[in-house]
Scaffold this motif. Structure first.
Motif, PDB file in Angstrom:
ATOM      1  N   UNK A 468       5.500  27.745   2.636  1.00  0.00           N
ATOM      2  CA  UNK A 468       5.600  28.776   3.735  1.00  0.00           C
ATOM      3  C   UNK A 468       7.072  28.624   4.453  1.00  0.00           C
ATOM      4  N   UNK A 469       7.295  29.654   4.882  1.00  0.00           N
ATOM      5  CA  UNK A 469       8.778  30.037   5.514  1.00  0.00           C
ATOM      6  C   UNK A 469       8.363  29.967   7.343  1.00  0.00           C
ATOM      7  N   UNK A 470       8.849  29.265   8.019  1.00  0.00           N
ATOM      8  CA  UNK A 470       8.595  28.900   9.377  1.00  0.00           C
ATOM      9  C   UNK A 470       9.298  30.335   9.970  1.00  0.00           C
ATOM     10  N   UNK A 471       8.541  30.880  10.990  1.00  0.00           N
ATOM     11  CA  UNK A 471       9.289  31.973  11.714  1.00  0.00           C
ATOM     12  C   UNK A 471      10.083  31.467  12.764  1.00  0.00           C
ATOM     13  N   UNK A 496      -4.046  27.615   8.200  1.00  0.00           N
ATOM     14  CA  UNK A 496      -3.102  27.306   9.433  1.00  0.00           C
ATOM     15  C   UNK A 496      -2.594  25.791   9.242  1.00  0.00           C
ATOM     16  N   UNK A 497      -2.910  25.103   8.151  1.00  0.00           N
ATOM     17  CA  UNK A 497      -2.392  23.774   7.897  1.00  0.00           C
ATOM     18  C   UNK A 497      -1.816  23.492   6.609  1.00  0.00           C
ATOM     19  N   UNK A 498      -0.729  22.898   6.437  1.00  0.00           N
ATOM     20  CA  UNK A 498       0.031  22.439   5.222  1.00  0.00           C
ATOM     21  C   UNK A 498      -0.451  21.047   5.113  1.00  0.00           C
ATOM     22  N   UNK A 499      -1.443  20.990   3.941  1.00  0.00           N
ATOM     23  CA  UNK A 499      -2.066  19.832   3.879  1.00  0.00           C
ATOM     24  C   UNK A 499      -1.184  18.587   3.266  1.00  0.00           C
ATOM     25  N   UNK A 500      -0.147  18.965   2.446  1.00  0.00           N
ATOM     26  CA  UNK A 500       0.808  18.217   1.573  1.00  0.00           C
ATOM     27  C   UNK A 500       1.616  17.185   2.744  1.00  0.00           C
ATOM     28  N   UNK A 503       1.019  18.990   8.299  1.00  0.00           N
ATOM     29  CA  UNK A 503       1.242  19.485   9.971  1.00  0.00           C
ATOM     30  C   UNK A 503       0.664  21.017   9.792  1.00  0.00           C
ATOM     31  N   UNK A 504       0.560  21.330  11.106  1.00  0.00           N
ATOM     32  CA  UNK A 504      -0.081  22.646  11.308  1.00  0.00           C
ATOM     33  C   UNK A 504       1.058  23.572  11.497  1.00  0.00           C
ATOM     34  N   UNK A 505       1.152  24.747  10.618  1.00  0.00           N
ATOM     35  CA  UNK A 505       1.774  25.906  10.814  1.00  0.00           C
ATOM     36  C   UNK A 505       0.782  26.870  11.218  1.00  0.00           C
ATOM     37  N   UNK A 506       0.829  27.614  12.362  1.00  0.00           N
ATOM     38  CA  UNK A 506      -0.286  28.781  12.374  1.00  0.00           C
ATOM     39  C   UNK A 506       0.411  29.998  11.749  1.00  0.00           C
ATOM     40  N   UNK A 507      -0.515  30.853  11.360  1.00  0.00           N
ATOM     41  CA  UNK A 507      -0.163  32.210  10.734  1.00  0.00           C
ATOM     42  C   UNK A 507       0.893  32.860  11.480  1.00  0.00           C
TER      43      UNK A 507
END
Length: 545
Positions: A468-471, A496-500, A503-507
């Protein structure tokens, strides 16, 4: 024994269930008109009542021939100029065409053309003239008849590859010495590629299996599907049959039917870059699901299909099994439905639509469908079924509306009603094209609880991971969901969570999703495809180039 299973199946289907006019084939030139359910080419249309296992031969864009399983004694052949209205051209009776043998349980014909001649392959039992048919201690097999021109006056049937060790016609039960996959039992299907002619067929061992050979080199048999060679899921019920092959935009497709006719019968397919690669080692995609009512009884099944192209549009011609309220088969008839294609070439489902909507905390939901005639079926899925969920799969049955069957092509829009504390009234509506597999609705003030990701299949043994790319920073998190979780799957629900990395990254903080693929763990040479994301959508499809 497998022959017993097939024999009982044929006996059931030919015992007054699928025959035309009580077992009589209509007189030549009798017109059979398609009954359009709605106006427009997205509608599912009835082509021929009482006809099953259809196959279509395209002569040109204005002339097609259709045949299929009829009364078990003759094979009806229809013609059409528009894929809408069909006229009975003639009925082929192999017992009349053959001075030596009689035939019964005629099944699943294949119409094709090779080197200017027309061929009709079909499955049947064969006995000497006047003998009881089917005889004891015989298995079904496949024969071929030939016609010299478009009049389709087919002659006496002949066995395939007789007196050879090649895949061949064999009435004897059991397997041939060269292997079970040399028995050409049922469901012949031919495909003329640009440089080769292929013959597909079904053989019996631990169930029904699909193989093929190039007619220029018939000694090499390619196994494509079936429980004798591949691991198959429980819903296949050991049956992979009714092969159909076509090519579009450089991709090959193998479609096949799975399951018992009165149980899990449905259509699936695989895609590949060549015919030998069309195997269950590829991702198997379900093209249809059988319909069941609220009591779990069968309402409708779909299968044994052929894909027909006319002026750049593709149509699925298949038979529909109809069942009474107790789940008993009452008839099978041939229908046509337009096919759509996704960016990666995958086909749209015959009868499924994933409906998604964003979330309002504390709210419950109900689904209506708006039909193209302006009427509304509501609730189609009531709050008792949906509760506070934010997605459902519409499969063609409105179980909260008396189990009413509604095909995709009938639908003009989906409506989601939303309420808190039982205060119903507010709803949102989204127009629908009658073909797509996905519809998303946006509720005012709602938020995105998940993103359903789908991506294209790269290679047979490929594995995948999700980035995922963070905004907020523009940085990529890779992998967000690693290969240990995703493995060979072609879909994932991001919540909403990057398991690897943990960390949480909301849509709402994501501006792109990326899917990376590697073969044999070679991530240093991974191939990736990305798709921009708006922070609110509930569905994203990524194509890996």
């Amino acid at each position: 024994m497998k022959s017993v299973r097939v024999g009982r199946w044929m006996s059931t289907l030919f015992a007054g269930v699928v025959g035309c006019g009580g077992g009589q084939v209509p007189a030549p030139e009798e017109a059979v008109s398609a009954a359009a359910l709605v106006v427009g080419d997205t509608a599912r249309t009835l082509l021929v009542p009482g006809l099953a296992d259809p196959d279509v031969l395209k002569e040109n864009d204005d002339l097609f021939f259709l045949s299929g399983t009829g009364n078990g004694q003759q094979l009806p052949i229809y013609e059409t100029n528009d894929l809408t209205t069909f006229r009975l051209k003639r009925a082929y009776d192999p017992s009349l065409a053959d001075p030596t043998y009689d035939y019964c349980f005629l099944w699943a014909p294949d119409l094709n053309k090779s080197n200017g001649a027309y061929q009709l392959h079909f499955s049947a039992h064969r006995v000497p003239n006047g003998a009881a048919c089917p005889p004891a201690n015989q298995d079904v097999t496949t024969f071929v008849a030939t016609a010299s021109d478009v009049n389709l006056l087919f002659g006496a049937p002949q066995p395939l590859n007789a007196n050879t060790t090649l895949p061949r016609t064999s009435t004897a039960p059991g397997c041939l010495p060269q292997g079970c996959n040399r028995n050409i039992r049922i469901d012949a299907a031919t495909y003329n590629d640009t440089s080769a002619r292929w013959f597909f067929y079904v053989w019996f061992d631990r169930g029904n299996n699909i193989s093929s050979f190039n007619t220029a080199a018939p000694g090499t048999v390619y196994n494509h599907a079936g429980p004798a060679v591949f691991a198959t899921p429980a819903h296949d019920e050991g049956i992979n049959e009714a092969p159909e092959v076509f090519k579009r935009d450089g991709r090959y497709y193998l479609l096949f039917s799975t399951g018992w006719y009165n149980s899990q019968y449905a259509m699936s397919y695989v895609m590949a870059d060549s015919i030998p690669q069309l195997t269950r080692a590829r991702a198997v995609r379900r093209l249809s699901l059988p319909l069941r009512n609220s009591a779990g009884k069968l309402v409708q099944s779909h299968g044994h299909n052929v894909i027909v192209e006319r002026r750049g549009e593709y149509f699925n011609v298949f038979h529909v099994g109809a069942f009474d309220t107790a789940g008993n088969l009452t008839s099978r008839s041939t229908y046509k439905q337009r096919v759509g294609f996704k960016p990666d070439g995958a086909m749209t489902s015959l009868n499924q639509v994933s409906v998604r909507w964003n979330k309002l905390n504390g709210y419950s939901y109900s689904l209506d469908v708006v039909l193209r005639d302006g009427s509304v079926v509501g609730p189609c899925s009531s709050v008792a079924l949906l509760g506070q969920s934010n997605k459902t799969v519409f499969d063609g049955v409105c179980r909260s509306a008396g189990d009413r069957v509604v095909t995709k092509g009938d639908i003009a829009a989906f409506r989601i009603f939303y309420a808190v504390n039982g205060a119903w009234g507010a709803f949102v509506e989204k127009a629908y094209d009658g073909i797509s597999d996905d519809v998303s609705l946006e509720l005012p003030g709602g938020f995105t609880p998940f993103v359903d990701l789908e991506w294209s299949e790269l290679q047979t043994t490929a594995q995948y991971s999700i980035d995922v790319q963070r905004r907020d920073t523009g940085a990529w998190i890779g992998p967000c969901i690693g290969v240990a979780s995703v493995n060979k799957s072609l879909a994932w629900t991001y919540q909403g969570r990057c398991d690897t990395p943990g960390i949480n990254v909301a849509p709402s903080n994501i501006q792109a999703f990326r899917i990376c693929s590697a073969v044999n763990g070679d991530w240093a040479h991974a191939r990736c495809g990305a798709a921009a994301y708006d922070g609110r959508g509930l569905h994203s499809r990524i194509v890996i180039p």
